[in-house]
Design a protein around this motif. Structure first.
Motif, PDB file in Angstrom:
ATOM      1  N   TYR A  46       0.810  -1.224   0.000  1.00 38.72           N
ATOM      2  CA  TYR A  46       0.000   0.000   0.000  1.00 38.72           C
ATOM      3  C   TYR A  46       0.842   1.273   0.000  1.00 38.72           C
ATOM      4  O   TYR A  46       0.303   2.367  -0.094  1.00 38.72           O
ATOM      5  CB  TYR A  46      -1.009   0.006   1.161  1.00 38.72           C
ATOM      6  CG  TYR A  46      -0.414  -0.208   2.531  1.00 38.72           C
ATOM      7  CD1 TYR A  46       0.181   0.834   3.245  1.00 38.72           C
ATOM      8  CD2 TYR A  46      -0.467  -1.464   3.134  1.00 38.72           C
ATOM      9  CE1 TYR A  46       0.719   0.633   4.494  1.00 38.72           C
ATOM     10  CE2 TYR A  46       0.062  -1.664   4.395  1.00 38.72           C
ATOM     11  CZ  TYR A  46       0.653  -0.610   5.079  1.00 38.72           C
ATOM     12  OH  TYR A  46       1.187  -0.813   6.328  1.00 38.72           O
ATOM     13  N   HIS A  47       2.159   1.164   0.073  1.00 36.95           N
ATOM     14  CA  HIS A  47       3.052   2.324  -0.030  1.00 36.95           C
ATOM     15  C   HIS A  47       3.403   2.618  -1.494  1.00 36.95           C
ATOM     16  O   HIS A  47       4.362   3.326  -1.783  1.00 36.95           O
ATOM     17  CB  HIS A  47       4.335   2.098   0.773  1.00 36.95           C
ATOM     18  CG  HIS A  47       4.126   2.080   2.250  1.00 36.95           C
ATOM     19  ND1 HIS A  47       4.586   1.057   3.050  1.00 36.95           N
ATOM     20  CD2 HIS A  47       3.513   2.956   3.071  1.00 36.95           C
ATOM     21  CE1 HIS A  47       4.258   1.309   4.307  1.00 36.95           C
ATOM     22  NE2 HIS A  47       3.607   2.457   4.342  1.00 36.95           N
ATOM     23  N   GLY A  56       6.683   8.638  -2.796  1.00 35.25           N
ATOM     24  CA  GLY A  56       7.669   9.612  -2.324  1.00 35.25           C
ATOM     25  C   GLY A  56       7.362  10.189  -0.957  1.00 35.25           C
ATOM     26  O   GLY A  56       8.275  10.529  -0.196  1.00 35.25           O
ATOM     27  N   GLY A  57       6.084  10.308  -0.604  1.00 36.42           N
ATOM     28  CA  GLY A  57       5.725  10.811   0.721  1.00 36.42           C
ATOM     29  C   GLY A  57       6.201   9.890   1.829  1.00 36.42           C
ATOM     30  O   GLY A  57       6.584  10.342   2.907  1.00 36.42           O
ATOM     31  N   LEU A  58       6.201   8.592   1.576  1.00 36.58           N
ATOM     32  CA  LEU A  58       6.751   7.652   2.550  1.00 36.58           C
ATOM     33  C   LEU A  58       8.233   7.920   2.753  1.00 36.58           C
ATOM     34  O   LEU A  58       8.716   7.970   3.882  1.00 36.58           O
ATOM     35  CB  LEU A  58       6.546   6.204   2.088  1.00 36.58           C
ATOM     36  CG  LEU A  58       7.275   5.163   2.944  1.00 36.58           C
ATOM     37  CD1 LEU A  58       6.677   5.071   4.333  1.00 36.58           C
ATOM     38  CD2 LEU A  58       7.275   3.811   2.252  1.00 36.58           C
ATOM     39  N   LEU A  59       8.950   8.114   1.656  1.00 34.39           N
ATOM     40  CA  LEU A  59      10.393   8.378   1.757  1.00 34.39           C
ATOM     41  C   LEU A  59      10.655   9.636   2.572  1.00 34.39           C
ATOM     42  O   LEU A  59      11.548   9.667   3.415  1.00 34.39           O
ATOM     43  CB  LEU A  59      11.009   8.484   0.365  1.00 34.39           C
ATOM     44  CG  LEU A  59      10.819   7.267  -0.544  1.00 34.39           C
ATOM     45  CD1 LEU A  59      11.416   7.530  -1.910  1.00 34.39           C
ATOM     46  CD2 LEU A  59      11.372   6.013   0.092  1.00 34.39           C
ATOM     47  N   LYS A 102      16.356   8.818  -7.669  1.00 32.58           N
ATOM     48  CA  LYS A 102      15.986   7.733  -8.581  1.00 32.58           C
ATOM     49  C   LYS A 102      14.685   7.137  -8.075  1.00 32.58           C
ATOM     50  O   LYS A 102      14.384   7.214  -6.890  1.00 32.58           O
ATOM     51  CB  LYS A 102      17.046   6.618  -8.577  1.00 32.58           C
ATOM     52  CG  LYS A 102      18.386   7.013  -9.141  1.00 32.58           C
ATOM     53  CD  LYS A 102      19.333   5.813  -9.082  1.00 32.58           C
ATOM     54  CE  LYS A 102      20.682   6.179  -9.612  1.00 32.58           C
ATOM     55  NZ  LYS A 102      20.842   5.991 -11.019  1.00 32.58           N
ATOM     56  N   PRO A 103      13.927   6.489  -8.940  1.00 36.18           N
ATOM     57  CA  PRO A 103      12.743   5.775  -8.454  1.00 36.18           C
ATOM     58  C   PRO A 103      13.153   4.714  -7.421  1.00 36.18           C
ATOM     59  O   PRO A 103      14.186   4.057  -7.576  1.00 36.18           O
ATOM     60  CB  PRO A 103      12.168   5.131  -9.708  1.00 36.18           C
ATOM     61  CG  PRO A 103      12.696   5.966 -10.841  1.00 36.18           C
ATOM     62  CD  PRO A 103      14.061   6.414 -10.393  1.00 36.18           C
ATOM     63  N   THR A 104      12.346   4.566  -6.383  1.00 35.81           N
ATOM     64  CA  THR A 104      12.656   3.631  -5.299  1.00 35.81           C
ATOM     65  C   THR A 104      11.776   2.393  -5.440  1.00 35.81           C
ATOM     66  O   THR A 104      10.553   2.483  -5.322  1.00 35.81           O
ATOM     67  CB  THR A 104      12.399   4.296  -3.935  1.00 35.81           C
ATOM     68  OG1 THR A 104      13.192   5.482  -3.842  1.00 35.81           O
ATOM     69  CG2 THR A 104      12.752   3.367  -2.791  1.00 35.81           C
ATOM     70  N   PRO A 105      12.392   1.237  -5.704  1.00 36.69           N
ATOM     71  CA  PRO A 105      11.589   0.023  -5.839  1.00 36.69           C
ATOM     72  C   PRO A 105      10.859  -0.298  -4.533  1.00 36.69           C
ATOM     73  O   PRO A 105      11.377  -0.047  -3.449  1.00 36.69           O
ATOM     74  CB  PRO A 105      12.609  -1.065  -6.182  1.00 36.69           C
ATOM     75  CG  PRO A 105      13.941  -0.479  -5.957  1.00 36.69           C
ATOM     76  CD  PRO A 105      13.815   0.996  -5.843  1.00 36.69           C
ATOM     77  N   ILE A 106       9.673  -0.839  -4.657  1.00 39.38           N
ATOM     78  CA  ILE A 106       8.876  -1.142  -3.462  1.00 39.38           C
ATOM     79  C   ILE A 106       9.196  -2.517  -2.889  1.00 39.38           C
ATOM     80  O   ILE A 106       8.873  -2.810  -1.751  1.00 39.38           O
ATOM     81  CB  ILE A 106       7.368  -1.002  -3.750  1.00 39.38           C
ATOM     82  CG1 ILE A 106       6.618  -0.872  -2.426  1.00 39.38           C
ATOM     83  CG2 ILE A 106       6.852  -2.154  -4.602  1.00 39.38           C
ATOM     84  CD1 ILE A 106       5.301  -0.186  -2.544  1.00 39.38           C
ATOM     85  N   ASN A 107       9.874  -3.351  -3.643  1.00 38.57           N
ATOM     86  CA  ASN A 107      10.133  -4.719  -3.196  1.00 38.57           C
ATOM     87  C   ASN A 107      11.499  -4.881  -2.526  1.00 38.57           C
ATOM     88  O   ASN A 107      12.017  -5.986  -2.458  1.00 38.57           O
ATOM     89  CB  ASN A 107       9.999  -5.682  -4.378  1.00 38.57           C
ATOM     90  CG  ASN A 107      10.983  -5.368  -5.484  1.00 38.57           C
ATOM     91  OD1 ASN A 107      11.624  -4.317  -5.485  1.00 38.57           O
ATOM     92  ND2 ASN A 107      11.099  -6.274  -6.442  1.00 38.57           N
ATOM     93  N   GLU A 108      12.063  -3.808  -2.029  1.00 40.31           N
ATOM     94  CA  GLU A 108      13.374  -3.843  -1.367  1.00 40.31           C
ATOM     95  C   GLU A 108      13.249  -3.309   0.059  1.00 40.31           C
ATOM     96  O   GLU A 108      12.477  -2.382   0.306  1.00 40.31           O
ATOM     97  CB  GLU A 108      14.385  -2.933  -2.098  1.00 40.31           C
ATOM     98  CG  GLU A 108      14.697  -3.329  -3.515  1.00 40.31           C
ATOM     99  CD  GLU A 108      15.639  -4.512  -3.592  1.00 40.31           C
ATOM    100  OE1 GLU A 108      16.334  -4.812  -2.605  1.00 40.31           O
ATOM    101  OE2 GLU A 108      15.661  -5.142  -4.668  1.00 40.31           O
ATOM    102  N   THR A 109      14.023  -3.874   0.974  1.00 39.72           N
ATOM    103  CA  THR A 109      14.153  -3.254   2.292  1.00 39.72           C
ATOM    104  C   THR A 109      14.999  -2.012   2.112  1.00 39.72           C
ATOM    105  O   THR A 109      16.090  -2.073   1.515  1.00 39.72           O
ATOM    106  CB  THR A 109      14.798  -4.222   3.298  1.00 39.72           C
ATOM    107  OG1 THR A 109      13.904  -5.315   3.491  1.00 39.72           O
ATOM    108  CG2 THR A 109      15.068  -3.527   4.628  1.00 39.72           C
TER     109      THR A 109
END
Length: 156
Positions: A46-47, A56-59, A102-109
Motif C-alpha cells: 500500500y506504499h 515519495g511521501g513515505l520516503l 531515482k525511483p525507489t523500488p517497493i520490493n526492497e528493504t
C-alpha cells in the motif's frame, strides 16, 4: 540493543513515523553505525506510487523521523549523557528538504543512513539518504529543533 526511539518518553511516543505507541505508524528503529545512523524499513504494497515503486511521501516521512531521532541521539552524545537520562532530548522538524534521486523500488528493504551536519544550540541539522539495494534513491536535510520540556503538555 535498544533503538533511539525506545528511549522516547511515553507521552512523546505517538508519532506516526517513529512512535512505538502508534500501532498504525511506521514504528521505525534507528541505531548508531559508527559516525552514521541507520534505519531499515520494508515498504508494504500500500506504499505504492505506481506499480513497482515506493510513494515519495513515505520516503520523506522516513527521512523526517530518522533525522529527528538522529538529532536526539547526537545531542545526548554531545552532552556525554546516556539516552535514558532526563530531561529527555526530543526534536521536532523545523524544515525538511527532500531530493528524489531515482525511483525507489517497493520490493526492497530500504536503508536510511544519517549523519550530523551541525549542532548549534537547540538546532541540529541532519542529512539522511535512502538506499534501495545499495543505490541512493532519495536524500534529505532536516533542521531539527529541540522541543521545550513542556511541549505537548496541556495548559491548565
Amino acid at each position: 540493543m535498544k533503538a533511539f526511539q525506545d528511549y522516547y518518553p511515553e507521552n512523546l511516543s505517538h508519532c506516526y513515523g517513529c512512535g512505538a505507541k502508534n500501532d498504525q505508524g511506521h514504528r521505525i528503529k534507528t541505531f548508531w553505525d559508527g559516525d552514521e545512523t541507520v534505519t531499515r524499513f520494508t515498504p508494504e504494497p500500500y506504499h505504492t506510487a505506481i506499480p513497482g515503486f515506493t510513494y515519495g511521501g513515505l520516503l520523506a516521512s522516513l527521512i523526517d523521523c530518522h533525522s529527528t531521532g538522529t538529532a536526539a541521539a547526537a545531542m545526548y552524545k554531545q552532552e556525554g549523557r546516556a539516552m535514558d537520562t532526563l530531561p529527555a532530548f526530543r526534536f521536532v522538524t523545523g524544515s525538511l528538504h527532500v531530493d528524489y534521486l531515482k525511483p525507489t523500488p517497493i520490493n526492497e528493504t530500504l536503508e536510511i543512513r544519517g549523519r550530523v551536519k551541525e549542532i548549534k544550540g537547540r538546532k541540529v541539522v541532519i542529512e539522511s539518504t535512502v538506499y534501495a539495494a545499495g543505490v541512493a534513491t532519495a536524500r534529505g536535510e532536516v533542521v531539527a529543533i529541540q522541543m521545550p520540556e513542556n511541549f505537548g503538555v496541556a495548559a491548565t
